[in-house]
Design a protein around this motif. Structure first.
Motif, PDB file in Angstrom:
ATOM      1  N   ARG B 158       0.831  -1.187   0.000  1.00  0.00           N
ATOM      2  CA  ARG B 158       0.000   0.000   0.000  1.00  0.00           C
ATOM      3  C   ARG B 158       0.866   1.237   0.000  1.00  0.00           C
ATOM      4  O   ARG B 158       1.682   1.425   0.883  1.00  0.00           O
ATOM      5  CB  ARG B 158      -0.902   0.013   1.241  1.00  0.00           C
ATOM      6  N   ARG B 160       0.697   5.625  -1.578  1.00  0.00           N
ATOM      7  CA  ARG B 160      -0.086   6.603  -2.320  1.00  0.00           C
ATOM      8  C   ARG B 160       0.433   6.657  -3.739  1.00  0.00           C
ATOM      9  O   ARG B 160       1.602   6.913  -3.975  1.00  0.00           O
ATOM     10  CB  ARG B 160       0.032   7.981  -1.671  1.00  0.00           C
ATOM     11  N   HIS B 239      15.145  13.635   2.318  1.00  0.00           N
ATOM     12  CA  HIS B 239      13.709  13.660   2.585  1.00  0.00           C
ATOM     13  C   HIS B 239      13.336  12.634   3.662  1.00  0.00           C
ATOM     14  O   HIS B 239      12.697  12.974   4.669  1.00  0.00           O
ATOM     15  CB  HIS B 239      12.944  13.389   1.284  1.00  0.00           C
ATOM     16  N   MET B 243      12.119  13.210   7.523  1.00  0.00           N
ATOM     17  CA  MET B 243      10.866  12.586   7.980  1.00  0.00           C
ATOM     18  C   MET B 243      11.108  11.774   9.247  1.00  0.00           C
ATOM     19  O   MET B 243      10.312  11.781  10.180  1.00  0.00           O
ATOM     20  CB  MET B 243      10.302  11.649   6.904  1.00  0.00           C
ATOM     21  N   GLN B 247       9.763  12.349  13.300  1.00  0.00           N
ATOM     22  CA  GLN B 247       8.885  11.252  13.758  1.00  0.00           C
ATOM     23  C   GLN B 247       7.771  10.929  12.770  1.00  0.00           C
ATOM     24  O   GLN B 247       6.802  10.269  13.118  1.00  0.00           O
ATOM     25  CB  GLN B 247       8.271  11.598  15.125  1.00  0.00           C
ATOM     26  N   GLU B 248       7.894  11.409  11.524  1.00  0.00           N
ATOM     27  CA  GLU B 248       6.832  11.125  10.553  1.00  0.00           C
ATOM     28  C   GLU B 248       6.801   9.641  10.202  1.00  0.00           C
ATOM     29  O   GLU B 248       5.750   9.086   9.892  1.00  0.00           O
ATOM     30  CB  GLU B 248       7.038  11.958   9.280  1.00  0.00           C
ATOM     31  N   ASP B 250       7.656   7.216  12.328  1.00  0.00           N
ATOM     32  CA  ASP B 250       6.973   6.584  13.464  1.00  0.00           C
ATOM     33  C   ASP B 250       5.462   6.707  13.300  1.00  0.00           C
ATOM     34  O   ASP B 250       4.717   5.775  13.594  1.00  0.00           O
ATOM     35  CB  ASP B 250       7.383   7.262  14.779  1.00  0.00           C
ATOM     36  N   ALA B 251       5.026   7.885  12.852  1.00  0.00           N
ATOM     37  CA  ALA B 251       3.586   8.114  12.692  1.00  0.00           C
ATOM     38  C   ALA B 251       3.014   7.153  11.650  1.00  0.00           C
ATOM     39  O   ALA B 251       1.915   6.630  11.823  1.00  0.00           O
ATOM     40  CB  ALA B 251       3.326   9.557  12.294  1.00  0.00           C
ATOM     41  N   LEU B 252       3.764   6.900  10.590  1.00  0.00           N
ATOM     42  CA  LEU B 252       3.304   5.916   9.601  1.00  0.00           C
ATOM     43  C   LEU B 252       3.149   4.555  10.257  1.00  0.00           C
ATOM     44  O   LEU B 252       2.151   3.869  10.071  1.00  0.00           O
ATOM     45  CB  LEU B 252       4.314   5.801   8.457  1.00  0.00           C
ATOM     46  N   ARG B 253       4.174   4.168  11.034  1.00  0.00           N
ATOM     47  CA  ARG B 253       4.143   2.849  11.673  1.00  0.00           C
ATOM     48  C   ARG B 253       2.935   2.706  12.588  1.00  0.00           C
ATOM     49  O   ARG B 253       2.268   1.683  12.577  1.00  0.00           O
ATOM     50  CB  ARG B 253       5.419   2.624  12.504  1.00  0.00           C
ATOM     51  N   THR B 254       2.662   3.753  13.395  1.00  0.00           N
ATOM     52  CA  THR B 254       1.564   3.598  14.355  1.00  0.00           C
ATOM     53  C   THR B 254       0.207   3.579  13.659  1.00  0.00           C
ATOM     54  O   THR B 254      -0.780   3.205  14.268  1.00  0.00           O
ATOM     55  CB  THR B 254       1.567   4.698  15.428  1.00  0.00           C
ATOM     56  N   PHE B 255       0.149   4.008  12.410  1.00  0.00           N
ATOM     57  CA  PHE B 255      -1.105   3.836  11.680  1.00  0.00           C
ATOM     58  C   PHE B 255      -1.116   2.522  10.906  1.00  0.00           C
ATOM     59  O   PHE B 255      -2.003   2.281  10.092  1.00  0.00           O
ATOM     60  CB  PHE B 255      -1.341   4.997  10.719  1.00  0.00           C
ATOM     61  N   GLY B 256      -0.095   1.704  11.145  1.00  0.00           N
ATOM     62  CA  GLY B 256      -0.068   0.401  10.502  1.00  0.00           C
ATOM     63  C   GLY B 256       0.404   0.441   9.063  1.00  0.00           C
ATOM     64  O   GLY B 256       0.254  -0.535   8.333  1.00  0.00           O
ATOM     65  N   PHE B 257       0.979   1.567   8.626  1.00  0.00           N
ATOM     66  CA  PHE B 257       1.541   1.606   7.281  1.00  0.00           C
ATOM     67  C   PHE B 257       2.964   1.086   7.350  1.00  0.00           C
ATOM     68  O   PHE B 257       3.729   1.499   8.214  1.00  0.00           O
ATOM     69  CB  PHE B 257       1.570   3.037   6.738  1.00  0.00           C
ATOM     70  N   PHE B 262       5.467   2.179   1.859  1.00  0.00           N
ATOM     71  CA  PHE B 262       4.934   3.520   1.697  1.00  0.00           C
ATOM     72  C   PHE B 262       5.955   4.499   1.160  1.00  0.00           C
ATOM     73  O   PHE B 262       5.636   5.388   0.386  1.00  0.00           O
ATOM     74  CB  PHE B 262       4.433   4.000   3.063  1.00  0.00           C
TER      75      PHE B 262
END
Lengths: 266, 380
Positions: B158, B160, B239, B243, B247-248, B250-257, B262
């Motif tokens: 998955r 974008r 880039h 990120m 912590q961007e 980390d934010a991906l990981r915690t949303f399960g991405f 990604f």
């Protein structure tokens, strides 16, 4: 606030048992034991560098414990393989210290991304939902702004909106008040309280801002740097007035403990 | 320099009986003269200070006093806190306040002791372990990327699609101007150098063969790979590194991405797709550069073109393109690897970018020589 005597004990959301966290050979904290129950505003507090954020990273699965277990409800989070935690992940939302919004996406796209992944909503419904979440944190109209175009406080609020995107049961907030002016910090506290009251979320906050702690928290854990384990758990106001642990009292009274201040300063 | 007249700073130690007096006089300013110290510096704290003749002072004076007092603390070592507070009698109130503040907490002996020099063997061991760890991390990262690629081909990855198209544009169309310039110049340089040698044999026409084969087999793909390392590989590292710092990821990981799906996958796919196209383009531009120089030294363009076509077989022409897939994969992987493994400070992002560029250029050249050896053995 609900009276704990009035209804049966609320269900436990998170149980931590014998948690030991290490970086290589360095033990950050050992043998942590605590429970977070539904609708708690639970504060993880302690001096800088004591491992507050590390504990948060363990709770949300970004780091694996060296020893011990973390349960969400009755389900064992630590025993589940990281790749199969999607079920848990939908139950919590995380706001990072700086907001950590994805900088190449607009605020609306930031909030929409998890919705697109985990829901079957139409694009129109997602747009509406995004506007609603943004207006909850006082940012309606900022849908098409990029994170770099708005202030630090707004980034944090947008971070909360994104954390709430999937209507999680538990919100984790990493130092929400750090770097904010007193008024923004106060507004953020009010926001957290009203989210808890209206959505029934459980909130776990990492912070060392005393004003915030006393204003919103009803339960807490104090991580003691000296002993490398938990210094106390309980309501922060009670801990301030009655804790057995001098380090906890000293921390919660900004070092103005009448019995200890003199002996502990040197 | 016309400045306010200052009197030179001076410190005088005087021992009278059991009492030690430190007489401070003059202006103690960081822009002024070097303080003159009279009398032997004693190994005890002064019992009294005299400051009647003290003029203006800035931080140099408290620093001088503190340095002396600290030098006395050291030999006592571990049991700080037991030491008696040195007397500060005689200091003016503002200086007294500063000294009390500076002395409030004893020097942390551990803080200084820590960066002790490790032995050479220990350093060697640490370095070997670091090399081994980085080999492991490269292997793990490559494996993860391959798994992500596998998930992509079975349709389970998955990311974008917009990310993919933006990256595709960035490492394709946006790179054309620099690729054009560099390869055109490389083609003409080859033609110049070739012509100097070949003209003396009256074989100028073979400039076309030389340029064609050199561009298509080696120079086109290698120059493009180097350009893309510096341009796109560095951009990937910077880039993803920022990120990571923000912590961007980390934010991906915690949303399960999955961050590999990604972030790494769209970049890897985009570069692997664009490198062959850029290489073909680079070959053509290089040949045009050679043709221009050829025209200047008297080879008619049509003749040059025909000679070029005659020199190239389909096998030769495809060699560079085949290599470009691998180079694209290496550049994207090392850029993303360094970005994802970057530390979380702005300096770390800079280091990650440097490492990404150095690693990918090195890998491109090493791999290219490997290819040269293989092609020689296979006789193609």
């Amino acid at each position: 606030m609900s009276d704990p005597q009035a209804n049966p004990a609320p269900p436990t959301k998170i149980t931590v048992r014998d948690l030991t966290m290490t970086y290589g050979a360095f033990v950050v904290m050992r043998d942590l034991n605590f429970e977070i129950v539904e609708k708690d505003i639970f504060v993880i507090m302690g001096p800088s560098g004591c491992g507050k954020s590390t504990l948060l990273r363990h709770l949300i699965g970004l780091q694996e414990p060296t020893k011990g277990t973390i349960l969400y409800g009755d389900e064992d989070f630590t025993a589940t393989d990281p790749s199969e935690r999607t079920g848990f992940i939908r139950r919590f939302g995380v706001m990072y210290q700086t907001g950590a919004l994805w900088s190449s996406l607009t605020l609306a796209e930031n909030i929409a991304l998890p919705l697109e992944e985990y829901s079957k909503l139409t694009p129109k419904a997602i747009r509406d939902l995004v506007s609603y979440k943004l207006s909850l944190v006082g940012l309606s109209g900022y849908e098409d702004y990029y994170p770099a175009q708005i202030s630090g406080g707004m980034n944090k609020r947008a971070g909360i909106a994104r954390a709430m995107a999937l209507d999680p049961e538990i919100l984790f907030l990493d130092e929400p008040g750090a770097g904010l002016d007193p008024l923004s910090s106060r507004r953020l506290d009010d926001l957290i309280l009203s989210l808890r009251d209206s959505l029934g979320s459980t909130v776990v906050i990492v912070t060392h801002e005393l004003a915030s702690i006393f204003a919103i928290a009803n339960n807490s854990i104090f991580l003691d740097t000296a002993t490398r384990t938990q210094g106390a758990t309980g309501n922060p106001v009670e801990l301030r007035d009655h804790s057995e642990n001098p380090a906890v009292r000293l921390f919660l009274r900004r070092g103005e403990d009448s019995e200890l201040a003199t002996s502990n300063l040197s | 320099m016309p400045s306010k007249a200052t009197t030179p700073a001076c410190a005088i130690w005087t021992q009278t009986g059991g009492r030690l007096l430190l007489d401070l006089s003059g202006d103690w300013l960081s822009g002024g003269s070097i303080p003159e110290i009279r009398g032997k510096t004693p190994d005890q704290a002064p019992t009294r200070y005299s400051t009647e003749n003290l003029g203006e002072f800035d931080s140099t004076l408290p620093a001088f006093i503190l340095a002396h007092l600290r030098s006395l603390e050291k030999p006592m070592g571990g049991d700080a806190g037991e030491q008696p507070k040195p007397s500060l009698e005689g200091l003016p109130p503002n200086l007294l306040g500063l000294m009390e503040l500076a002395l409030a907490v004893p020097e942390e002996s551990d803080a200084r002791a820590k960066p002790a020099k490790p032995s050479e063997i220990r350093k060697l061991g640490k370095r070997s372990l670091a090399v081994w760890a980085s080999i492991l991390s490269v292997a793990e990262f490559t494996g993860q990327s391959m798994l992500a690629l596998g998930r992509f081909f079975i349709g389970r990855a998955r990311f974008r699609s917009q990310d993919f198209w933006v990256t595709l544009q960035d490492c394709g169309a946006a790179a054309l101007p620099i690729v054009t310039l560099i390869n055109f110049l490389i083609g003409s340089i080859l033609a110049f150098v070739g012509n100097v040698q070949l003209a003396s044999f009256g074989a100028s026409l073979y400039v076309a063969d030389l340029v064609a084969i050199a561009m298509v087999r080696e120079m086109g793909v290698v120059m493009t790979a180097i350009i893309m390392s510096g341009r796109t590989g560095a951009a990937f590292a910077a880039h993803l590194g920022s990120m990571n710092a923000n912590q961007e990821i980390d934010a991906l990981r915690t949303f399960g991405f999955n961050p590999f799906d990604f972030l790494v996958l769209p970049r890897l796919l985009a570069l692997v797709l664009m490198m062959p196209i850029l290489t073909l383009y680079a070959n053509l531009v290089g040949i045009l550069g050679g043709m221009l120089v050829g025209a200047a030294v008297g080879i008619p363009p049509l003749l040059y073109w025909n000679e070029t076509l005659a020199a190239l077989s389909l096998t030769t022409a495809s060699l560079g393109v085949i290599k470009s897939f691998f180079f694209g994969a290496i550049i994207a992987t090392s850029g993303c690897l360094q970005g994802m493994r970057s530390g979380n400070s702005s300096a770390a992002v800079g280091q990650a970018t440097t490492r990404a560029v150095v690693a990918s250029i090195t890998a491109v050249i090493v791999l290219d020589s490997g290819f040269a050896a293989i092609f020689t053995v296979l006789d193609i």
